[in-house]
Motif scaffolding. Structure first.
Motif: not given
Length: 194
Positions: A34-51
């Protein structure tokens, strides 16, 4: 010593084409994350987490492999622009971004499935869009149909005409797989492209 198996945890045809440039044999696997960002997650942190999540999602099927995960998020003034999915969403995205500078942030992970070690890099690409008319945007969308690209900007195709300027350390990052950073991470794992 033989090179470890290389897996691209992605169904993206664009990332697959980019990775072939390195001349290394690899396979692809669908991470189904699931590629959705978490609540209050920055775009940068989200992209790193998802990678990393994408790489780890296929690790159990490829226990001795080096697994590449990548994710991209486009953002402008705190607003996230993901894959539009539809023509109307793509139109709205490009209308908002026209004449503006957008950060296409790509998270990259190289996971050694045997050891569990994950190496990550984040690569920002700042894209300045031309101030296009609605008619120009509509024409682009009808010709390119970029509904599976973050921010509707398929720069490897006609989308390059949307762009006035690109600032970043790796032109491949905008397409979704920063090869310069990947070469660095492969070297950490003692894999040479030469």
């Amino acid at each position: 010593m033989p090179k470890p198996q290389l897996i691209l945890a992605s169904t993206s045809p664009f990332r697959r084409v980019l990775l072939t440039r390195l001349g290394l044999p690899f396979e692809t696997a669908n991470p189904a994350v699931d590629e959705a960002l978490l609540a209050d997650e920055s775009p940068e942190a989200g992209a790193l987490r998802l990678s990393e999540a994408k790489a780890r999602a296929v690790a159990s099927s490829h226990r001795d492999a080096l697994i590449i995960g990548s994710d991209q998020v486009a953002c402008l003034d705190g607003q996230i622009f993901g894959k539009p999915g539809t023509h109307d969403n793509a139109l709205r995205q490009l209308q908002v971004m026209r004449g503006r500078r957008v950060n296409f942030f790509t998270g990259l992970c190289l996971l050694n499935a045997r050891t569990g070690n994950a190496h990550q890099r984040g690569v920002a690409t700042l894209v300045t869009f031309r101030n296009l008319t609605d008619e120009e945007i509509e024409s682009y969308l009808h010709k390119e149909k970029p509904y599976n690209c973050a921010g509707s900007a398929k720069s490897e195709g006609l989308g390059i005409a949307l762009i006035a300027r690109i600032d970043g350390e790796d032109p491949n990052a905008l397409i979704g797989l920063p090869l310069i950073a990947l070469c660095d991470l492969l070297r950490i794992e003692n894999v040479s492209v030469f």
